[in-house]
Scaffold this motif. Structure first.
Motif, PDB file in Angstrom:
ATOM      1  N   VAL A   6     -23.985   5.764  13.294  1.00 15.78           N
ATOM      2  CA  VAL A   6     -22.758   4.942  12.046  1.00 15.78           C
ATOM      3  C   VAL A   6     -24.059   2.901  11.840  1.00 15.78           C
ATOM      4  O   VAL A   6     -24.455   2.370  12.693  1.00 15.78           O
ATOM      5  CB  VAL A   6     -21.819   4.507  12.685  1.00 15.78           C
ATOM      6  N   ARG A   7     -23.663   2.856  11.000  1.00 14.81           N
ATOM      7  CA  ARG A   7     -24.212   1.402  10.468  1.00 14.81           C
ATOM      8  C   ARG A   7     -22.941   0.724  10.345  1.00 14.81           C
ATOM      9  O   ARG A   7     -22.311   1.176   9.843  1.00 14.81           O
ATOM     10  CB  ARG A   7     -25.508   1.454   8.938  1.00 14.81           C
ATOM     11  N   PRO A   8     -23.566  -0.857   9.771  1.00 18.35           N
ATOM     12  CA  PRO A   8     -22.065  -1.524   9.800  1.00 18.35           C
ATOM     13  C   PRO A   8     -21.051  -1.107   8.052  1.00 18.35           C
ATOM     14  O   PRO A   8     -20.293  -1.418   7.909  1.00 18.35           O
ATOM     15  CB  PRO A   8     -22.535  -2.992  10.263  1.00 18.35           C
ATOM     16  N   ARG A   9     -22.418  -1.261   7.373  1.00 17.71           N
ATOM     17  CA  ARG A   9     -21.460  -0.754   5.649  1.00 17.71           C
ATOM     18  C   ARG A   9     -21.093   0.309   5.640  1.00 17.71           C
ATOM     19  O   ARG A   9     -20.844   1.026   4.550  1.00 17.71           O
ATOM     20  CB  ARG A   9     -22.596  -1.423   4.685  1.00 17.71           C
ATOM     21  N   VAL A 163     -28.109   2.375  25.633  1.00 15.05           N
ATOM     22  CA  VAL A 163     -26.114   2.803  26.310  1.00 15.05           C
ATOM     23  C   VAL A 163     -26.735   3.698  24.923  1.00 15.05           C
ATOM     24  O   VAL A 163     -26.558   3.624  23.392  1.00 15.05           O
ATOM     25  CB  VAL A 163     -25.877   1.496  25.527  1.00 15.05           C
ATOM     26  N   VAL A 164     -25.758   4.998  24.859  1.00 11.67           N
ATOM     27  CA  VAL A 164     -25.251   5.518  23.628  1.00 11.67           C
ATOM     28  C   VAL A 164     -24.407   6.314  23.969  1.00 11.67           C
ATOM     29  O   VAL A 164     -23.617   6.267  24.559  1.00 11.67           O
ATOM     30  CB  VAL A 164     -26.684   6.642  23.217  1.00 11.67           C
ATOM     31  N   LYS A 165     -22.874   6.398  22.300  1.00 13.58           N
ATOM     32  CA  LYS A 165     -22.283   5.981  22.597  1.00 13.58           C
ATOM     33  C   LYS A 165     -22.431   7.406  21.269  1.00 13.58           C
ATOM     34  O   LYS A 165     -22.428   7.532  20.495  1.00 13.58           O
ATOM     35  CB  LYS A 165     -21.813   4.794  22.136  1.00 13.58           C
ATOM     36  N   LYS A 216     -18.635  -2.216  13.541  1.00 17.26           N
ATOM     37  CA  LYS A 216     -18.792  -3.694  14.045  1.00 17.26           C
ATOM     38  C   LYS A 216     -19.525  -3.524  15.620  1.00 17.26           C
ATOM     39  O   LYS A 216     -19.780  -4.587  16.082  1.00 17.26           O
ATOM     40  CB  LYS A 216     -16.627  -3.808  14.413  1.00 17.26           C
ATOM     41  N   CYS A 217     -19.595  -2.455  16.035  1.00 20.68           N
ATOM     42  CA  CYS A 217     -19.866  -1.851  17.831  1.00 20.68           C
ATOM     43  C   CYS A 217     -20.936  -1.128  17.276  1.00 20.68           C
ATOM     44  O   CYS A 217     -21.038  -0.590  18.974  1.00 20.68           O
ATOM     45  CB  CYS A 217     -18.636  -1.383  18.560  1.00 20.68           C
ATOM     46  N   SER A 218     -21.593  -0.969  16.312  1.00 18.83           N
ATOM     47  CA  SER A 218     -22.951  -0.035  16.331  1.00 18.83           C
ATOM     48  C   SER A 218     -24.072  -0.969  16.009  1.00 18.83           C
ATOM     49  O   SER A 218     -23.721  -1.247  14.921  1.00 18.83           O
ATOM     50  CB  SER A 218     -22.215   1.389  15.495  1.00 18.83           C
ATOM     51  N   ALA A 222     -27.162  -0.551  21.475  1.00 18.55           N
ATOM     52  CA  ALA A 222     -26.502   0.349  21.364  1.00 18.55           C
ATOM     53  C   ALA A 222     -25.204   1.648  20.132  1.00 18.55           C
ATOM     54  O   ALA A 222     -24.785   0.760  19.954  1.00 18.55           O
ATOM     55  CB  ALA A 222     -25.308  -0.191  21.929  1.00 18.55           C
ATOM     56  N   PRO A 223     -26.077   2.293  19.758  1.00 13.28           N
ATOM     57  CA  PRO A 223     -25.730   2.354  18.388  1.00 13.28           C
ATOM     58  C   PRO A 223     -24.273   3.675  18.558  1.00 13.28           C
ATOM     59  O   PRO A 223     -24.754   4.397  20.162  1.00 13.28           O
ATOM     60  CB  PRO A 223     -26.783   3.027  18.281  1.00 13.28           C
ATOM     61  N   TRP A 224     -23.281   4.204  17.398  1.00 15.22           N
ATOM     62  CA  TRP A 224     -22.300   5.118  18.224  1.00 15.22           C
ATOM     63  C   TRP A 224     -22.339   5.945  17.428  1.00 15.22           C
ATOM     64  O   TRP A 224     -23.313   5.979  16.232  1.00 15.22           O
ATOM     65  CB  TRP A 224     -21.271   4.459  17.326  1.00 15.22           C
TER      66      TRP A 224
END
Length: 271
Positions: A6-9, A163-165, A216-218, A222-224
Motif C-alpha cells: 500500500v502507498r500513502p496516497r 517487518v512485513v504486514k 498512514k502506516c505502510s 514496514a509495508p502493508w
C-alpha cells in the motif's frame, strides 16, 4: 498476481469485490496447490538458513476482522518450517500489567530474537483500531499513534528486524458465512463469542479505521499488503509468495564452520 505494498496516497479499496482474488489465481486449485508446495519448500530452506545465521529476524504481522482467516493462514503458510525457529504471539485484550505501560510495551516484548520468524496474530495495531472505534481514548491520543508505530517499526528494522504486514480482507458476506460455520461446527464453536456480533455491527467504522492504518502506516521499511481473503487457497498463496520474496531479499546465509572444527573430520574417519 503478486501483492503490491500500500502507498500513502492509495485509495485502499475494501469493498466486497476486493476480497475476491483475480480469476487467474482462483481458476485451478490443483495448479495453485502445486505452486504453494514449491513455495513452502523454498520457505523451509530460507528459514533454515535464517535460523543458522541468527543475525536477523523476520516479523510477520497479521491483521483481520473476526473470522478473517488469521489462524488458518498461520497453519497453512508456515506448515513446512521448523517449529523451533518460529514463534507465534496472539494479542488479546490488554492485561492490567500491559495497561500500566505504554501501548507498544507488550508488542516490543513479543518481538522474537535474531534467527527467528515471529508471527503476530493481531498486533500493536489493535491499540489503534479498537481504541479508535470504541472511543476508549480521545482522538488526540490515538491520532499520535500512527507516527509512534511508524517510529517503532523503523527502530526494529534498524536493528535487523524485517517487518512485513498483511491485512486479510474478507467481505461482510464471507464473514457471516464463517461465523455461522463456527456456531454450527462443534470443532469450531468454541471460537465464537457474543462480542463478535457487536464488532460486526461496527463494520463501517472498522473499514474507515483500517483504511487510515493502511495508508498512514505502510512505509518503505514496514509495508502493508492487502490480501483478498475470501478464497483461502488464493489467500495462502499470496501471503506465502510475499513472505518468500521478503526472506529471499534478506539473504540469510549459513555461517562458515570454524576451520578447527573441520579438521575433526579426519578424526571421525579414522577407525
Amino acid at each position: 498476481m503478486k501483492l503490491e505494498p500500500v502507498r500513502p496516497r492509495d485509495k485502499v479499496a475494501l469493498g466486497a469485490r476486493d476480497a475476491l482474488p483475480p480469476r487467474s489465481i482462483d481458476a485451478d486449485d490443483s495448479t495453485l496447490e502445486r505452486k504453494v508446495d514449491k513455495l513452502r519448500a523454498r520457505l523451509e530452506s530460507l528459514q533454515e538458513a535464517l535460523y543458522a545465521e541468527s543475525r536477523q529476524t523476520l516479523l510477520v504481522v497479521l491483521q483481520a476482522r473476526d473470522a478473517g482467516g488469521k489462524d488458518g493462514t498461520i497453519r497453512r503458510v508456515f506448515s513446512s518450517i521448523n517449529p523451533q525457529g518460529c514463534v507465534v504471539h496472539s494479542f488479546k485484550a490488554p492485561t492490567p500489567e500491559e495497561l500500566a505501560h505504554d501501548f507498544l510495551w507488550r508488542a516490543h516484548a513479543a518481538v522474537p530474537a535474531h534467527g527467528m520468524i515471529g508471527i503476530f496474530n493481531r498486533s500493536h495495531y489493535e491499540d489503534l483500531l479498537v481504541v479508535r472505534v470504541h472511543e476508549l481514548v480521545s482522538s488526540d491520543v490515538w491520532k499520535k499513534r500512527y507516527e509512534q508505530i511508524n517510529d517503532f517499526e523503523r527502530m526494529l528494522t534498524q536493528n535487523r528486524v524485517t517487518v512485513v504486514k498483511f491485512f486479510l480482507h474478507v467481505s461482510r458476506e464471507e464473514q457471516r458465512a464463517r461465523l455461522l460455520e463456527r456456531l454450527t461446527d462443534p470443532a469450531k464453536n468454541w471460537k465464537f463469542e457474543a462480542d463478535d456480533l457487536k464488532e460486526r455491527a461496527l463494520w463501517s467504522e472498522y473499514t474507515r479505521a483500517y483504511r487510515d492504518v493502511l495508508r498512514k502506516c505502510s512505509t518503505k521499511w514496514a509495508p502493508w499488503y492487502v490480501v483478498p481473503a475470501d478464497r483461502k487457497h488464493a489467500r495462502d498463496y499470496l501471503v506465502l509468495d510475499t513472505i518468500v520474496s521478503t526472506l529471499a531479499r534478506m539473504h540469510p546465509r549459513f555461517p562458515k564452520a570454524d576451520p578447527k572444527v573441520l579438521k575433526l573430520e579426519k578424526e571421525l574417519r579414522e577407525p
